[in-house]
Scaffold this motif. Structure first.
Motif, PDB file in Angstrom:
ATOM      1  N   ASP A  56       5.310  16.768  18.709  1.00 32.71           N
ATOM      2  CA  ASP A  56       3.898  16.965  18.425  1.00 32.71           C
ATOM      3  C   ASP A  56       3.208  17.928  19.383  1.00 32.71           C
ATOM      4  OD1 ASP A  56       4.032  15.348  20.623  1.00 32.71           O
ATOM      5  OD2 ASP A  56       2.978  13.649  19.726  1.00 32.71           O
ATOM      6  N   GLY A  57       3.944  18.561  20.274  1.00 33.71           N
ATOM      7  CA  GLY A  57       3.373  19.590  21.129  1.00 33.71           C
ATOM      8  C   GLY A  57       2.487  19.097  22.243  1.00 33.71           C
ATOM      9  N   ASP A  58       2.640  17.819  22.656  1.00 32.10           N
ATOM     10  CA  ASP A  58       1.786  17.297  23.727  1.00 32.10           C
ATOM     11  C   ASP A  58       2.502  17.277  25.077  1.00 32.10           C
ATOM     12  OD1 ASP A  58       3.590  15.274  23.374  1.00 32.10           O
ATOM     13  OD2 ASP A  58       2.109  13.698  22.988  1.00 32.10           O
ATOM     14  N   SER A  59       3.661  17.925  25.139  1.00 28.76           N
ATOM     15  CA  SER A  59       4.418  18.147  26.377  1.00 28.76           C
ATOM     16  C   SER A  59       5.248  16.961  26.850  1.00 28.76           C
ATOM     17  CB  SER A  59       3.499  18.598  27.532  1.00 28.76           C
ATOM     18  OG  SER A  59       2.873  19.826  27.190  1.00 28.76           O
ATOM     19  N   ASP A  60       5.187  15.825  26.152  1.00 26.02           N
ATOM     20  CA  ASP A  60       6.133  14.771  26.487  1.00 26.02           C
ATOM     21  C   ASP A  60       7.176  14.671  25.375  1.00 26.02           C
ATOM     22  OD1 ASP A  60       4.812  13.414  24.447  1.00 26.02           O
ATOM     23  OD2 ASP A  60       3.682  12.132  25.814  1.00 26.02           O
ATOM     24  N   LEU A  61       8.298  14.047  25.690  1.00 27.23           N
ATOM     25  CA  LEU A  61       9.416  13.999  24.762  1.00 27.23           C
ATOM     26  C   LEU A  61       9.331  12.769  23.874  1.00 27.23           C
ATOM     27  CD1 LEU A  61      12.353  15.064  27.116  1.00 27.23           C
ATOM     28  CD2 LEU A  61      11.083  16.474  25.487  1.00 27.23           C
ATOM     29  N   ASP A  62       9.380  13.002  22.579  1.00 30.34           N
ATOM     30  CA  ASP A  62       9.418  11.938  21.597  1.00 30.34           C
ATOM     31  C   ASP A  62      10.876  11.643  21.244  1.00 30.34           C
ATOM     32  OD1 ASP A  62       6.447  12.059  21.251  1.00 30.34           O
ATOM     33  OD2 ASP A  62       6.937  14.042  20.454  1.00 30.34           O
ATOM     34  N   ILE A  63      11.093  10.644  20.397  1.00 24.79           N
ATOM     35  CA  ILE A  63      12.438  10.292  19.969  1.00 24.79           C
ATOM     36  C   ILE A  63      12.589  10.631  18.490  1.00 24.79           C
ATOM     37  CG2 ILE A  63      14.101   8.428  19.650  1.00 24.79           C
ATOM     38  CD1 ILE A  63      12.836   7.004  22.025  1.00 24.79           C
ATOM     39  N   LEU A  64      13.548  11.479  18.188  1.00 23.14           N
ATOM     40  CA  LEU A  64      13.870  11.875  16.822  1.00 23.14           C
ATOM     41  C   LEU A  64      15.177  11.199  16.439  1.00 23.14           C
ATOM     42  CD1 LEU A  64      13.351  13.778  14.338  1.00 23.14           C
ATOM     43  CD2 LEU A  64      14.698  15.501  15.576  1.00 23.14           C
ATOM     44  N   ALA A  65      15.171  10.494  15.302  1.00 21.45           N
ATOM     45  CA  ALA A  65      16.346   9.710  14.918  1.00 21.45           C
ATOM     46  C   ALA A  65      16.755  10.014  13.486  1.00 21.45           C
ATOM     47  CB  ALA A  65      16.061   8.219  15.075  1.00 21.45           C
ATOM     48  N   LEU A  66      18.066   9.977  13.273  1.00 23.31           N
ATOM     49  CA  LEU A  66      18.656  10.234  11.967  1.00 23.31           C
ATOM     50  C   LEU A  66      19.499   9.030  11.558  1.00 23.31           C
ATOM     51  CD1 LEU A  66      19.245  12.852   9.967  1.00 23.31           C
ATOM     52  CD2 LEU A  66      21.491  12.697  11.020  1.00 23.31           C
ATOM     53  N   TRP A  73      10.658   9.838  13.491  1.00 18.51           N
ATOM     54  CA  TRP A  73      10.422  10.076  14.907  1.00 18.51           C
ATOM     55  C   TRP A  73       9.438   9.056  15.449  1.00 18.51           C
ATOM     56  CZ3 TRP A  73       5.915  12.240  17.379  1.00 18.51           C
ATOM     57  CH2 TRP A  73       4.887  12.634  16.509  1.00 18.51           C
ATOM     58  N   TYR A  74       9.508   8.848  16.765  1.00 17.50           N
ATOM     59  CA  TYR A  74       8.731   7.839  17.457  1.00 17.50           C
ATOM     60  C   TYR A  74       7.934   8.525  18.554  1.00 17.50           C
ATOM     61  CZ  TYR A  74      12.134   4.907  15.074  1.00 17.50           C
ATOM     62  OH  TYR A  74      12.923   4.316  14.115  1.00 17.50           O
ATOM     63  N   GLY A 104       5.894  26.829  19.060  1.00 16.42           N
ATOM     64  CA  GLY A 104       5.848  25.768  20.052  1.00 16.42           C
ATOM     65  C   GLY A 104       6.240  24.408  19.520  1.00 16.42           C
ATOM     66  N   LEU A 105       6.509  24.303  18.233  1.00 17.08           N
ATOM     67  CA  LEU A 105       6.923  23.046  17.628  1.00 17.08           C
ATOM     68  C   LEU A 105       8.300  23.220  16.988  1.00 17.08           C
ATOM     69  CD1 LEU A 105       3.586  22.013  15.879  1.00 17.08           C
ATOM     70  CD2 LEU A 105       4.531  21.071  18.001  1.00 17.08           C
ATOM     71  N   PRO A 106       9.169  22.217  17.103  1.00 15.99           N
ATOM     72  CA  PRO A 106      10.531  22.392  16.602  1.00 15.99           C
ATOM     73  C   PRO A 106      10.644  22.218  15.098  1.00 15.99           C
ATOM     74  CG  PRO A 106      10.288  20.214  17.537  1.00 15.99           C
ATOM     75  CD  PRO A 106       8.994  20.933  17.805  1.00 15.99           C
ATOM     76  N   GLU A 107      11.516  23.019  14.518  1.00 16.54           N
ATOM     77  CA  GLU A 107      12.035  22.746  13.195  1.00 16.54           C
ATOM     78  C   GLU A 107      13.316  21.931  13.378  1.00 16.54           C
ATOM     79  OE1 GLU A 107       9.018  25.230  13.045  1.00 16.54           O
ATOM     80  OE2 GLU A 107      10.843  26.009  13.978  1.00 16.54           O
ATOM     81  N   ILE A 108      13.922  21.474  12.281  1.00 15.80           N
ATOM     82  CA  ILE A 108      15.095  20.613  12.390  1.00 15.80           C
ATOM     83  C   ILE A 108      16.166  21.080  11.414  1.00 15.80           C
ATOM     84  CG2 ILE A 108      15.971  18.256  12.362  1.00 15.80           C
ATOM     85  CD1 ILE A 108      13.006  17.325  12.527  1.00 15.80           C
ATOM     86  N   ALA A 109      17.318  21.470  11.951  1.00 15.05           N
ATOM     87  CA  ALA A 109      18.478  21.727  11.100  1.00 15.05           C
ATOM     88  C   ALA A 109      19.115  20.384  10.765  1.00 15.05           C
ATOM     89  CB  ALA A 109      19.473  22.624  11.818  1.00 15.05           C
ATOM     90  N   ILE A 127      17.148  23.474   6.642  1.00 14.67           N
ATOM     91  CA  ILE A 127      16.137  23.585   7.691  1.00 14.67           C
ATOM     92  C   ILE A 127      14.891  22.854   7.227  1.00 14.67           C
ATOM     93  CG2 ILE A 127      14.560  25.125   8.912  1.00 14.67           C
ATOM     94  CD1 ILE A 127      17.288  25.229  10.079  1.00 14.67           C
ATOM     95  N   LEU A 128      14.447  21.880   8.013  1.00 15.10           N
ATOM     96  CA  LEU A 128      13.189  21.193   7.765  1.00 15.10           C
ATOM     97  C   LEU A 128      12.093  21.880   8.568  1.00 15.10           C
ATOM     98  CD1 LEU A 128      14.027  17.381   7.871  1.00 15.10           C
ATOM     99  CD2 LEU A 128      12.938  18.589   5.987  1.00 15.10           C
ATOM    100  N   PHE A 129      10.981  22.208   7.917  1.00 16.52           N
ATOM    101  CA  PHE A 129       9.863  22.859   8.598  1.00 16.52           C
ATOM    102  C   PHE A 129       8.549  22.294   8.082  1.00 16.52           C
ATOM    103  CE2 PHE A 129      11.011  25.282   4.869  1.00 16.52           C
ATOM    104  CZ  PHE A 129       9.810  25.676   4.302  1.00 16.52           C
ATOM    105  N   ARG A 130       7.523  22.434   8.875  1.00 18.79           N
ATOM    106  CA  ARG A 130       6.233  21.849   8.528  1.00 18.79           C
ATOM    107  C   ARG A 130       5.533  22.624   7.412  1.00 18.79           C
ATOM    108  NH1 ARG A 130       7.277  20.828  13.748  1.00 18.79           N
ATOM    109  NH2 ARG A 130       6.584  18.850  14.661  1.00 18.79           N
ATOM    110  N   LYS A 131       4.870  21.880   6.557  1.00 25.24           N
ATOM    111  CA  LYS A 131       4.054  22.514   5.535  1.00 25.24           C
ATOM    112  C   LYS A 131       2.909  23.275   6.202  1.00 25.24           C
ATOM    113  CE  LYS A 131       4.795  19.070   1.896  1.00 25.24           C
ATOM    114  NZ  LYS A 131       4.132  18.067   1.028  1.00 25.24           N
ATOM    115  N   PRO A 132       2.588  24.473   5.744  1.00 21.81           N
ATOM    116  CA  PRO A 132       1.473  25.228   6.338  1.00 21.81           C
ATOM    117  C   PRO A 132       0.185  24.416   6.326  1.00 21.81           C
ATOM    118  CG  PRO A 132       2.736  26.621   4.852  1.00 21.81           C
ATOM    119  CD  PRO A 132       3.264  25.229   4.673  1.00 21.81           C
ATOM    120  N   GLY A 133      -0.451  24.323   7.487  1.00 20.09           N
ATOM    121  CA  GLY A 133      -1.718  23.610   7.588  1.00 20.09           C
ATOM    122  C   GLY A 133      -1.589  22.102   7.669  1.00 20.09           C
TER     123      GLY A 133
END
Length: 423
Positions: A56-66, A73-74, A104-109, A127-133
């Protein structure tokens, strides 16, 4: 002259596992890494992979799980669960986050369409990417198809300051049972176009003649020149691929893995650590889904001290695993030396438990002309997670690495917060 490690002694105590409760139930020796276990999700489903990344771009590390059927994500530090949606079909197996477009925000392969025994069709790369806006909505672009696609990783293999996507199937396309040795695995490199979400990606074959059962991957910049080499754990052992500007891809075999005859040979996982600036280390599970946690140190007798020329000495630190499936490194006690962490996903031992273990290593050299004196102390961390995947990163921002692990049959996700005092 290499640094000496003097007077390090560890005492392993009993463990209490529970949400927010300290792992160590009794006092431990000074310098022993200590952790507090947090149950992030007790019912995540069939866990596959976990990564620590700032979503989320707030400079701390979140947890991404598959898991088999979800990408979630958490958010740090509340660990509130959020689902990542996307038009991806088929069973999920692997993922690799990376900021592709520079916002500044990650996409996900993502690797999907998983079928371990279907080597002729299926297997898809997205590739997963965010919807514009949108901050929460996601879209998906299909990049390629590759049967039994199993591992993904981003690496700057060309040294041009940009990471490409490296993809490895578990088995060769069209390979057949019982051992799936031929045809060999196609190790692939994908380069993003100018618009990675609408245009086709460039696909190159790194190798298609040396790997069978390619289970684990890692990258490392041996020469500290910005160019990464690839390490692939396979039936043949630890395979190394380095892109030479004149020769193309150069293959070497730094280690054969489990030194027994086929089919119990080779390695299944690979991760790179460091004892100090003169002593890189490798960590593996051997053989594939095997019973051994193994550490490799540089063989000084060869006078090939560091880098991709190094030859390695093999040290089995644990042979009580069953279904070994995850490895990582971190300087958990802040003493300047990495510790090795490894997990397994099938019940083992008299108590038929799973395992997540940390190994504090002692390595002493009086001269760079001699091989190291090596020993290790085992610190059990958990027996209630059937470890399928783990990641090591500083999630609480205190300067020391923490651990996250995801369970397969146990269907749980845990965060092991490092509570050690920094040396």
């Amino acid at each position: 002259m290499m640094r000496l490690l003097i007077g390090l002694f560890l005492m392993v105590s009993s463990i209490v596992i529970g949400n927010g409760k300290p792992v160590w139930a009794e006092p431990v020796a000074e310098g022993t890494p200590t952790f507090k276990t947090h149950e992030v999700d007790a019912e995540i489903g069939t866990g596959r992979m976990v990564k620590a990344v700032d979503l989320d771009g707030d400079s701390d590390l979140d947890i991404l799980a598959l898991t088999n059927d979800a990408i979630v994500w958490y958010e740090n530090p509340s660990w509130e669960k959020q689902k990542i949606s996307g038009a991806i079909s088929g069973t999920y197996i692997c993922m690799a986050p990376q900021d592709i477009d520079g916002d500044g925000l990650p996409e996900i392969a993502v690797g999907a369409g998983w079928d371990i025994n279907e080597t002729r069709a299926g297997g898809s790369l997205w590739i997963l990417f965010r919807k514009p806006g949108s901050e929460t909505g996601w879209m998906a672009k299909r990049i390629a198809e590759e049967p039994t696609l199993h591992r993904l990783m981003w690496a700057d293999v060309e040294g041009h300051g940009k990471k490409d996507l490296i993809a490895a199937p578990l088995k060769g396309r069209g390979s057949t049972p019982p051992y799936y040795r031929e045809p060999r695995v196609r190790l692939l490199q994908f380069t993003a176009p100018e618009n990675p979400f609408t245009e086709d990606w460039t696909e190159k074959v790194i190798d298609d003649g040396r790997l069978s059962i390619a289970h684990g991957m890692a990258s490392v910049d041996w020469e500290d020149d910005g160019q990464e080499s690839l390490l692939v754990a396979a039936l043949s052992g630890i395979n190394q691929f380095h892109l030479d500007p004149e020769k193309g891809w150069v293959w070497t075999l730094p280690a054969v893995g489990n030194p027994v005859p086929f089919p119990s040979c080779g390695a299944g996982e690979i991760s790179v650590g460091e004892y100090d600036d003169k002593n890189p280390m490798l960590g593996t599970i051997e053989p594939w889904h095997g019973d051994q946690a193994v550490v490799y140190t540089v063989n000084r007798d060869t006078k090939r001290y560091v880098g991709r020329r190094a030859l390695w000495d093999r040290h089995v630190v644990d042979n009580g695993f069953r279904g070994g499936h995850a490895v990582g490194w971190g300087d958990f006690d802040g003493d300047g030396h990495d510790e090795f962490v490894a997990g397994y996903r099938e019940p083992s031992g008299e108590e038929e438990t799973f395992g997540l273990n940390l190994f504090d290593l002692q390595l002493v050299n009086d001269s760079v002309e001699e091989s190291a004196t090596f020993s290790s102390d085992k610190i059990p961390l958990d027996t209630e997670v059937a470890v399928e995947g783990l990641d090591v990163a500083d999630l609480n921002g205190d300067g020391l690495p923490d651990i996250v692990a995801i369970g397969r049959s146990t269907g749980n996700l845990r965060f092991y917060e490092n509570t050690s005092e920094k040396n």
